[in-house]
Design a protein around this motif. Structure first.
Motif, PDB file in Angstrom:
ATOM      1  N   ASP A   1      -7.649   5.723  20.789  1.00 46.07           N
ATOM      2  CA  ASP A   1      -8.591   4.897  20.050  1.00 46.07           C
ATOM      3  C   ASP A   1      -9.915   5.604  19.832  1.00 46.07           C
ATOM      4  O   ASP A   1     -10.588   5.397  18.823  1.00 46.07           O
ATOM      5  CB  ASP A   1      -8.835   3.571  20.795  1.00 46.07           C
ATOM      6  N   VAL A   2     -10.312   6.437  20.788  1.00 49.79           N
ATOM      7  CA  VAL A   2     -11.598   7.121  20.674  1.00 49.79           C
ATOM      8  C   VAL A   2     -11.606   8.041  19.463  1.00 49.79           C
ATOM      9  O   VAL A   2     -12.622   8.198  18.792  1.00 49.79           O
ATOM     10  CB  VAL A   2     -11.882   7.919  21.968  1.00 49.79           C
ATOM     11  N   GLY A   3     -10.467   8.642  19.147  1.00 50.70           N
ATOM     12  CA  GLY A   3     -10.431   9.614  18.060  1.00 50.70           C
ATOM     13  C   GLY A   3      -9.674   9.127  16.842  1.00 50.70           C
ATOM     14  O   GLY A   3      -8.943   9.923  16.252  1.00 50.70           O
ATOM     15  N   ASP A   4      -9.805   7.850  16.496  1.00 50.28           N
ATOM     16  CA  ASP A   4      -9.095   7.310  15.334  1.00 50.28           C
ATOM     17  C   ASP A   4      -9.435   8.113  14.086  1.00 50.28           C
ATOM     18  O   ASP A   4     -10.604   8.344  13.764  1.00 50.28           O
ATOM     19  CB  ASP A   4      -9.457   5.841  15.112  1.00 50.28           C
ATOM     20  N   LEU A   5      -8.392   8.519  13.371  1.00 48.70           N
ATOM     21  CA  LEU A   5      -8.559   9.285  12.151  1.00 48.70           C
ATOM     22  C   LEU A   5      -7.815   8.598  11.016  1.00 48.70           C
ATOM     23  O   LEU A   5      -6.891   7.819  11.233  1.00 48.70           O
ATOM     24  CB  LEU A   5      -8.026  10.710  12.341  1.00 48.70           C
ATOM     25  N   PHE A   6      -8.221   8.934   9.790  1.00 49.71           N
ATOM     26  CA  PHE A   6      -7.595   8.355   8.607  1.00 49.71           C
ATOM     27  C   PHE A   6      -7.315   9.463   7.597  1.00 49.71           C
ATOM     28  O   PHE A   6      -7.936   9.532   6.537  1.00 49.71           O
ATOM     29  CB  PHE A   6      -8.509   7.283   7.996  1.00 49.71           C
ATOM     30  N   PRO A   7      -6.361  10.342   7.920  1.00 43.87           N
ATOM     31  CA  PRO A   7      -6.113  11.503   7.050  1.00 43.87           C
ATOM     32  C   PRO A   7      -5.343  11.170   5.776  1.00 43.87           C
ATOM     33  O   PRO A   7      -5.360  11.951   4.829  1.00 43.87           O
ATOM     34  CB  PRO A   7      -5.301  12.444   7.943  1.00 43.87           C
TER      35      PRO A   7
ATOM     36  N   GLN B   1       0.846  -1.195   0.000  1.00 42.57           N
ATOM     37  CA  GLN B   1       0.000   0.000   0.000  1.00 42.57           C
ATOM     38  C   GLN B   1       0.884   1.248   0.000  1.00 42.57           C
ATOM     39  O   GLN B   1       1.926   1.268   0.655  1.00 42.57           O
ATOM     40  CB  GLN B   1      -0.905   0.024   1.241  1.00 42.57           C
ATOM     41  N   LEU B   2       0.439   2.276  -0.713  1.00 44.91           N
ATOM     42  CA  LEU B   2       1.120   3.569  -0.724  1.00 44.91           C
ATOM     43  C   LEU B   2       0.132   4.654  -0.305  1.00 44.91           C
ATOM     44  O   LEU B   2      -0.992   4.709  -0.833  1.00 44.91           O
ATOM     45  CB  LEU B   2       1.681   3.887  -2.112  1.00 44.91           C
TER      46      LEU B   2
ATOM     47  N   ARG C   1      -4.377   3.424  10.476  1.00 43.85           N
ATOM     48  CA  ARG C   1      -4.001   2.268   9.656  1.00 43.85           C
ATOM     49  C   ARG C   1      -2.532   1.885   9.810  1.00 43.85           C
ATOM     50  O   ARG C   1      -2.129   0.807   9.369  1.00 43.85           O
ATOM     51  CB  ARG C   1      -4.330   2.552   8.188  1.00 43.85           C
ATOM     52  N   LEU C   2      -1.736   2.766  10.414  1.00 47.11           N
ATOM     53  CA  LEU C   2      -0.310   2.495  10.556  1.00 47.11           C
ATOM     54  C   LEU C   2       0.080   2.080  11.963  1.00 47.11           C
ATOM     55  O   LEU C   2       1.264   2.048  12.307  1.00 47.11           O
ATOM     56  CB  LEU C   2       0.504   3.730  10.156  1.00 47.11           C
ATOM     57  N   ARG C   3      -0.867   1.712  12.766  1.00 51.83           N
ATOM     58  CA  ARG C   3      -0.564   1.297  14.129  1.00 51.83           C
ATOM     59  C   ARG C   3      -0.223  -0.186  14.176  1.00 51.83           C
ATOM     60  O   ARG C   3      -0.703  -0.992  13.399  1.00 51.83           O
ATOM     61  CB  ARG C   3      -1.749   1.590  15.047  1.00 51.83           C
ATOM     62  N   GLY C   4       0.643  -0.525  15.141  1.00 50.08           N
ATOM     63  CA  GLY C   4       0.929  -1.924  15.408  1.00 50.08           C
ATOM     64  C   GLY C   4       1.834  -2.606  14.402  1.00 50.08           C
ATOM     65  O   GLY C   4       1.775  -3.833  14.236  1.00 50.08           O
TER      66      GLY C   4
END
Length: 435
Positions: free
Chosen positions: A224-230, A87-88, A99-102
């Protein structure tokens, strides 16, 4: 003083990451500031990686580099059992994206010096405090090395906002470790002239971080409450993998078709060729045609050391059928039970009308790739029963192969392997894998 590096410095940095990946074998890797995806193109060949992600703020550069990440023809011809998704993303490393956690490994190669000083602390918070990877590799120019470059004034690149000394880099790294629960080791690439390492250090200094504890659970909950996907996803590709049941079946069927055709060709060459009566045709695992002269005592073990004979020996008549008796020294009694055939049935192949019958036990015993793909005789039989491209006998113990006249036009002394079968095999495998 003129300093040069062999191999070039950027290749040394990439090789450092590659060797680190070979040691720790991460499954999920993200390269921050991946630029033209040069590092990703090297890492995609490491089968331990299942998810490979690149992030850069410059979308145009990402789009130019992403085409080199596409699967190659051999990935379809010879898919591996390992899975790989690439993925890019276009985005800033100072922004949090869930999406980049863990991840197991985060790399930041010559990136941090391009950030504004105010954003450096934000970078540490995002990478170490939010993404919380197991390992992190950060490389950056060592400003103490700059005097060795003749004519260099200022920074090494016009976009650099700063360049740290070794002490400044160490200070930042140790502060990150204390805040987010990591330990760090320092090294580098790009050796100075002999005897000058202590004075000038490496040209590119590298910090390798390892997580020793997780962040406070309450802080994780707040995040976790404010997960964002910018980030914007620009590229997403899955490599062909034999973990996909449909692809596994297609590849196995293609291999069975290829091998049964080879066995049938071998038999037609034996039947049509003008050979001495004392010669026997057989084919080993290396699939090389061999002429074996039987001894005067009638010894049947004449297929060469380590060979698995899959040819035919005694041409008789059996109820109007042409009978071809063969031997296979790798056959085990449990294989006979798996395929539902007695010992005699495993030793015989027949041509009736315009078909050649090739026992599954023969395919299993003499074709290592078929064994690797199917896993067990029973699984091989089950997969072939479900295929519309394979015809089995009524008892499901053998494959029926058409015995076409045009394929029988084999001259005894004039016949030779032209390489056409290899070309046909590659074409068949590629076409079936892409369906």
């Amino acid at each position: 003083m003129i300093v040069s590096f062999s191999p070039p410095l950027f290749k040394q940095r990439y090789q450092f990451v590659v060797e680190f990946v070979q040691r720790i074998k991460p499954k999920k890797v993200v390269d921050l500031g991946c630029n033209d995806c040069a590092l990703l193109k090297k890492l995609k060949f490491h089968h331990e990686i299942e998810l490979l992600v690149g992030v850069d703020i410059n979308g145009a550069v990402l789009k130019d580099g992403m085409y080199g990440l596409a699967p190659l023809p051999f990935n379809y011809l010879q898919p591996s059992f390992s899975s790989l998704n690439i993925q890019l993303y276009q985005g800033s490393v100072t922004q949090k994206d869930a999406r980049l956690r863990g991840f197991d490994l985060v790399t930041s190669i010559e990136l941090i010096e391009h950030l504004q000083p105010a954003d450096v602390s934000r970078f540490g918070e995002v990478v170490f405090g939010y993404m919380t990877p197991v390992s992190v590799i950060v490389s950056t120019p060592n400003s103490e090395f700059n005097p060795l470059f003749r004519g260099l004034k200022g920074f090494r690149h016009s976009d650099h906002k700063f360049e740290w000394t070794r002490a400044e880099f160490r200070c930042w790294a140790l502060k990150v470790c204390g805040e987010y629960g990591y330990e760090v080791q320092f090294t580098g690439v790009g050796q100075p002239p002999p005897g000058m390492l202590e004075t000038f250090g490496f040209c590119s200094q590298i910090a390798v971080f390892k997580r020793i504890r997780r962040n406070d659970a309450r802080a994780q909950l707040r995040d976790d409450v404010g997960d964002l996907f910018p980030y914007t996803l620009l590229y997403n590709v899955d490599y062909p993998s034999l973990n996909d049941a449909n692809l596994l079946e297609k590849v196995l069927v293609a291999e069975v078709l290829c091998q049964t055709k080879r066995l049938r060709w071998g038999w037609t060459g034996e039947m049509a060729g003008e050979r001495d009566e004392g010669l026997t045709f057989c084919q080993t695992d290396g699939e090389k045609e061999t002429e074996v002269k039987e001894s005067q005592t009638g010894d049947e073990d004449g297929c060469g050391e380590g060979g698995h004979a899959v040819g035919w020996r005694d041409r008789g008549r059996c109820g109007g059928q042409e009978k071809m008796e063969s031997w296979s020294e790798t056959r085990a009694p449990e294989d006979e039970e798996e395929f539902g055939m007695n010992g005699e049935g495993l030793k015989e192949s027949y041509r009736q009308d315009r078909c050649v019958r090739v026992p599954l036990a023969r395919l299993w015993s003499c074709c290592p790739r078929i064994r690797a793909l199917s896993g067990s005789p029973s699984h091989l039989r089950r997969l072939l029963l479900n295929s519309r491209l394979i015809r089995l006998t009524e008892d499901g113990a053998a494959v029926l192969v058409d015995d076409e006249e045009q394929d029988e036009e084999v001259g005894g002394d004039d016949w030779e392997d032209t390489g056409v079968e290899e070309e046909n095999r590659a074409t068949d495998l590629s076409a079936m894998a892409k369906k």
